[in-house]
Motif scaffolding. Structure first.
Motif, short mmCIF file in Angstrom:
data_model
loop_
_atom_site.label_atom_id
_atom_site.label_comp_id
_atom_site.label_asym_id
_atom_site.label_seq_id
_atom_site.Cartn_x
_atom_site.Cartn_y
_atom_site.Cartn_z
N ARG A 83 0.81 -1.21 0.00
CA ARG A 83 0.00 0.00 0.00
C ARG A 83 0.85 1.27 0.00
N VAL A 84 2.03 1.21 0.59
CA VAL A 84 2.88 2.40 0.68
C VAL A 84 4.29 2.01 0.27
N VAL A 85 4.89 2.79 -0.65
CA VAL A 85 6.27 2.60 -1.07
C VAL A 85 7.06 3.84 -0.70
N VAL A 86 8.16 3.65 0.05
CA VAL A 86 9.02 4.74 0.49
C VAL A 86 10.29 4.70 -0.36
N ILE A 87 10.51 5.75 -1.15
CA ILE A 87 11.68 5.84 -2.02
C ILE A 87 12.70 6.77 -1.38
N SER A 88 13.90 6.28 -1.19
CA SER A 88 14.98 7.08 -0.63
C SER A 88 16.13 7.12 -1.63
N GLY A 89 17.05 8.04 -1.42
CA GLY A 89 18.18 8.14 -2.33
C GLY A 89 18.69 9.55 -2.41
N PRO A 90 19.70 9.79 -3.25
CA PRO A 90 20.36 11.09 -3.30
C PRO A 90 19.51 12.15 -3.98
N ASN A 91 19.86 13.42 -3.71
CA ASN A 91 19.25 14.51 -4.45
C ASN A 91 19.66 14.41 -5.92
N THR A 92 18.78 14.89 -6.80
CA THR A 92 18.96 14.80 -8.26
C THR A 92 19.16 13.36 -8.71
N GLY A 93 18.66 12.41 -7.92
CA GLY A 93 18.82 11.01 -8.29
C GLY A 93 17.68 10.47 -9.12
N GLY A 94 16.59 11.24 -9.28
CA GLY A 94 15.49 10.81 -10.12
C GLY A 94 14.27 10.33 -9.35
N LYS A 95 14.20 10.60 -8.03
CA LYS A 95 13.04 10.13 -7.26
C LYS A 95 11.76 10.80 -7.75
N THR A 96 11.79 12.13 -7.89
CA THR A 96 10.60 12.86 -8.32
C THR A 96 10.20 12.48 -9.74
N LEU A 152 1.74 8.11 6.84
CA LEU A 152 1.88 6.88 6.06
C LEU A 152 1.07 5.74 6.67
N ASN A 153 1.04 5.64 7.98
CA ASN A 153 0.22 4.61 8.64
C ASN A 153 -1.26 4.86 8.39
N TYR A 154 -1.64 6.13 8.26
CA TYR A 154 -3.03 6.45 7.95
C TYR A 154 -3.35 6.06 6.49
N LEU A 155 -2.41 6.33 5.58
CA LEU A 155 -2.65 6.06 4.16
C LEU A 155 -2.73 4.57 3.86
N LYS A 156 -2.01 3.74 4.59
CA LYS A 156 -1.95 2.32 4.25
C LYS A 156 -3.31 1.64 4.33
N ASP A 157 -4.24 2.22 5.12
CA ASP A 157 -5.57 1.63 5.28
C ASP A 157 -6.62 2.30 4.40
N ARG A 158 -6.23 3.37 3.66
CA ARG A 158 -7.25 4.19 2.99
C ARG A 158 -6.97 4.48 1.52
N VAL A 159 -5.89 3.99 0.97
CA VAL A 159 -5.61 4.20 -0.45
C VAL A 159 -5.18 2.88 -1.07
N ASN A 160 -5.26 2.84 -2.39
CA ASN A 160 -4.78 1.65 -3.09
C ASN A 160 -3.26 1.62 -3.12
N LEU A 161 -2.64 2.78 -3.37
CA LEU A 161 -1.19 2.84 -3.42
C LEU A 161 -0.74 4.27 -3.17
N ALA A 162 0.28 4.41 -2.32
CA ALA A 162 0.90 5.70 -2.05
C ALA A 162 2.40 5.57 -2.29
N ILE A 163 2.95 6.47 -3.08
CA ILE A 163 4.38 6.52 -3.34
C ILE A 163 4.91 7.81 -2.73
N VAL A 164 5.88 7.71 -1.82
CA VAL A 164 6.45 8.90 -1.17
C VAL A 164 7.96 8.85 -1.29
N THR A 165 8.57 10.01 -1.38
CA THR A 165 10.03 10.11 -1.36
C THR A 165 10.46 10.80 -0.08
#
Length: 899
Positions: free
Chosen positions: A412-425, A517-530
């Motif tokens: 339900r929730v994907v947390v993307i981490s990594g460097p600035n200007t790395g292409g997350k957005t 994020l804990n709130y979103l996991k029960d209320r959306v199909n998919l959440a992608i956050v960086t």
């Protein structure tokens, strides 16, 4: 007024309603408790957030990518204004994708041009306001109706040719369904065509009986008036009242010209006008007054009748207003379907497979950001040259960097981490655009078949939400937007949040982000956050509905690779980047000390080592994969070459047998001629010799015939007796006959092994055969010269083998190279070149070869200058692991093994 000889009935059938007024644009299942009376406010909020998301994801720019592929002004305006249809349900989106697929199939048979279907909406609206339409405007409506009918018939004909009728189910059905309930107003188009000649823009006499009678009477009256005036003008001319006869029109009445001094020639005539000099009067003879009056009356009547006809046609168009507008809307959809199909071909798009939320996982492989892809294509088009196309042949495959998006259906929730200007957005925007494109029936620029759920809402919080007008800071702007997103999101929604919890105290930001994020996991199909918060990546350890992803970062170049590593966590690498750009080392060292204090002891080092080892293992696996693929390609090339050689053996054998047969037949003819010659000589001499010399003549003739037969006796078999070749053991460098190759000559290139097989070379192909299939050449044992040559070949092969073993021990130990089989692809021919030219050609050939490959260098024998230069380059070239000088198998050819 009544139209002549035709009866037309206006069609008042109204088209079906496209969208029910009660149908809501968005139907999210809202999770936050709100009173029922606030439903309209939430609906308006959802529409506002969706519109803002489209701007954030630059949906308008993507829609403009379709503009060059539209052929109607309606389709062009829809793409320029980002007004292309987006499916409001899963079924509608699937229908749009089916239409695109049908258009892709239809376009394979040839181009489809809908430019003749003009947007006549302003004309239709003017008729509805009871404004009189002109002849040109009515003809534009008629042309649009005719072209629409023609294009519909063309679609139906293509469907029939494809294997079914217009009502049958085939690949054209999604397009035909669009036009299923259209009324082409054929009766109205025929009525306009009956009344008006649109090529000349005139109303025809047959438009009404009254108009036909009026024009007939006017024509007859004009003939009488013209005859009368010409006669009067000629009379004035003969009397010297004018230089030449002149009939003209003044004040809408026909008259004749006469000198002022000869005005008396037209007694009781009416002066209608005078020339500027006053020397010429334009007079209407008395006899022409009544005819001119009749012309004016008939002209007015004709104009009134024409206005009545135009008024009738205008009212007919006004009555068919809704059907015509519906028809234009349907063809706009078809035009957009073909535009989507052309765009799909342009970007090499794939049709996405949509599913209801929660039923399938999200799997998109190798997708490129469509806007970045468009900018790259535009850049290449601006270069506009064959050299540019050659230099950038792989650019479209390399930029933008393709990414893989793989999310399990339970996540339900994907947390993307990594460097600035790395292409997350950019990765988040790519997913958002993929969802919108699939909803709008567009193919996505990806590999294979993309699979993704259908989302009713795509809600994004990306970028700076700071607003001085609303007195919002960056953090306040983000939180306000996230609050609205939480209010309207449902279990069918996709939520994209960039840098969640940033812009405030890190500890509070982490706490607030975790709660969201804990709130979103029960209320959306998919959440992608960086995020840059490492603590958010630990949520996965507590709940399986969380997943981590990281942007890949090269520790060697200290630059991002813009690839997403699903299931991994990434470091920001801020200190490494700062160090690479020349930041003060003392400051960086202190920062590292602070990092060590802020994190558990040795935790970062362990994570760094683990990440580095995983990346090294990943790189090794990719290298092995590339190497295996390269080896597989070389093996397949070798297989194809061997197969080609094998297929040619039978043909060559038949050709040789045919040649041998022709030779034998020729020899038989020669023998027959020689014997006949002996017989003829015998008969001639028989009549000349004495009786006691006959026996001597007979013996002489018999001896001559015996000599001829002996000279043409077949030689011994080419092969030794079976006991010899059964016990025969071939030796390295020997020439042998191979039974499996049609008893063709081959060279033994490897001493026989214990397994009863031997490796031989036939032409460029090496093959391993059984010892029992190898036979010795009988003549080779009897020829001393051949034995010496064989001994010489063995000595050279032995020296080549020793050199090869030495090269492998020194330079190539532990390396595996491709098969040592010479083909046109791995051969460079230096013969006939000058030394410097050959050196340049050899250097380019070595540089272009892949790793662990083999290169055959043909330098020939000649003076040896090219050969010496080539060997010198092979000894000193950094990419050459080892090389083998020419051998008995490859005279004038050196084999190089590339690192």
């Amino acid at each position: 007024m009544e139209l002549a000889r035709h009866s037309f009935t206006a069609i008042n059938t109204r088209p079906p309603t496209l969208f029910s007024p009660s149908k809501a644009l968005f139907k999210p299942t809202l999770s936050l408790p709100h009173p029922a009376e606030s439903h309209s406010r939430r609906l308006a909020l959802a529409q506002t957030l969706q519109s803002e998301t489209l701007k954030i994801l630059e949906w308008g720019f993507l829609c403009k990518q379709l503009s060059p592929f539209t052929s109607t002004s309606m389709g062009f305006r829809a793409t320029e204004e980002a007004a292309i249809p987006i499916g409001e349900t899963l079924g509608e989106s699937v229908k749009l994708l089916d239409q695109t697929a049908a258009a892709v199939y239809a376009a394979e048979s040839g181009p489809w041009d809908f430019s003749g279907i003009e947007d006549v909406t302003p004309i239709i609206e003017a008729s509805a306001r009871a404004e009189m339409l002109t002849v040109g405007e009515i003809c534009r409506v008629q042309r649009m109706l005719v072209v629409a009918r023609t294009m519909a018939e063309k679609l139906e004909a293509a469907a029939v040719a494809d294997g079914g009728g217009a009502d049958s189910s085939n690949r054209y059905s999604p397009l035909l369904d669009i036009l299923h309930e259209c009324n082409y107003q054929s009766e109205l188009a025929n009525k306009i065509g009956f009344c008006i000649d649109c090529s000349l823009s005139i109303i025809l006499d047959r438009a009404s009986e009254d108009l036909e009678i009026i024009r007939s009477e006017r024509k007859r009256n004009m003939e009488d008036l013209d005859f009368l005036l010409k006669e009067a003008s000629n009379r004035v001319f003969r009397a010297g009242g004018i230089d030449k006869p002149l009939v003209t029109k003044r004040r809408a009445r026909l008259c004749v010209g006469v000198r002022a001094s000869h005005k008396y020639l037209l007694p009781e005539g009416i002066v209608l006008d005078v020339s500027g000099s006053g020397a010429t009067y334009f007079m209407e003879p008395k006899e022409a007054v009544e005819l001119n009056n009749m012309e004016v009356r008939l002209s007015n009547a004709e104009r009134a009748e024409e206005m009545a006809i135009l008024s009738l046609l205008t009212s007919e168009i006004a009555e068919a207003r809704s059907q015509i507008k519906y028809l234009m809307q349907r063809f706009r959809e078809i035009d957009l379907a073909f535009a989507r199909a052309a765009y799909a071909r342009e970007v090499n798009g794939r049709c996405p497979i949509l599913s209801s939320c929660g039923s399938e996982h999200l799997d998109i492989e190798g997708m490129q950001h469509p806007l970045l892809l468009a900018s790259q294509r535009r850049l290449l088009d601006e270069e506009n040259g064959t050299s540019a196309s050659r230099n950038h042949k792989g650019s479209l495959a390399d930029f933008p960097v393709p990414i893989d998006i793989k999310v399990n259906r339970a996540t339900r929730v994907v947390v993307i981490s990594g460097p600035n200007t790395g292409g997350k957005t950019a990765s988040m925007k790519t997913l958002g655009l993929a969802s919108l494109m699939s909803k709008a029936g567009m193919y996505v620029p990806a590999k294979n078949l993309p699979r993704l759920p259908w989302f009713n809402l795509v809600l994004a919080d990306i970028g700076d939400q700071q607003s001085l007008e609303q007195n919002l800071s960056t953090f306040s702007g983000h939180i306000s937007r996230i609050r609205d997103i939480l209010e309207v999101a449902s279990m069918e929604s996709l939520v994209l949040i960039d840098e969640i919890g940033s812009g405030t105290d890190p500890s509070e930001g982490v706490a607030l982000s975790s709660s969201i994020l804990n709130y979103l996991k029960d209320r959306v199909n998919l959440a992608i956050v960086t995020t840059h918060y490492a603590d958010l990546t630990l949520l996965r350890e507590k709940d399986a509905r969380f997943e981590n992803a990281a942007m890949e970062f090269s520790l060697e170049t200290l630059k991002p690779t813009y690839r997403v590593l699903w299931g991994s966590t990434g470091d920001s690498n801020a200190l490494n980047i700062a160090e690479s750009i020349g930041f003060n080392l003392n400051i960086i060292e202190r920062a590292r000390q602070w990092v060590e204090k802020l994190k558990p002891e040795r935790e970062q080092e362990r994570r760094g080592l683990l990440y580095q080892s995983l990346m090294e293992e990943k790189n090794q696996l990719e290298a092995h994969k590339k190497k295996a693929k390269s080896l597989h390609d070389e093996i397949m090339d070798l297989h194809n070459e061997i197969q080609s050689e094998a297929e040619g053996i039978g043909t060559r054998e038949k050709a040789l047998m045919g040649k041998e047969t022709r030779i034998v037949q020729q020899e038989l003819k020669d023998v027959e001629k020689q014997i006949n010659s002996v017989v003829v000589d015998f008969e001639r001499q028989l009549s000349e010799v004495r009786y006691d010399e006959i026996n001597s003549l007979i013996r002489k003739s018999e001896s001559a015939i015996a000599s001829i037969l002996e000279a043409h006796q077949p030689t011994d078999s080419l092969y030794d007796n079976k006991p010899d070749y059964v016990s025969y053991t071939p030796k390295y460098g020997e020439q042998v006959l191979v039974k499996g190759l049609g008893n063709k000559l081959a060279k033994v290139v490897e001493a026989p092994g214990d397994d009863g097989t031997v490796l031989v070379q036939f032409g460029k192909v090496r093959v391993r055969v059984n010892n029992s299939d190898v036979r010795a050449i009988a003549g080779s044992r009897k020829s001393h010269a051949t034995a010496n040559s064989l001994q010489h070949l063995r000595r050279q092969a032995s020296r080549s083998k020793e050199y090869q073993n030495l090269a492998e021990t020194k330079d190539g130990e532990g390396l595996l190279f491709g098969p040592t089989v010479q083909t046109s692809k791995n051969t460079v021919d230096l013969r006939g070149m000058r030394v410097e030219e050959a050196a340049l050609e050899l250097d380019m050939a070595i540089s272009s070869r892949g790793p662990h490959s083999v290169l055959f260098i043909i330098h020939g024998m000649g003076t040896g200058a090219v050969k010496e230069r080539a060997l010198e380059m092979l000894r000193n070239h950094p990419r050459v692991a080892k090389y083998e000088q020419e051998s008995p198998l490859n005279y004038g050819c050196t084999v190089a093994y590339i690192r």
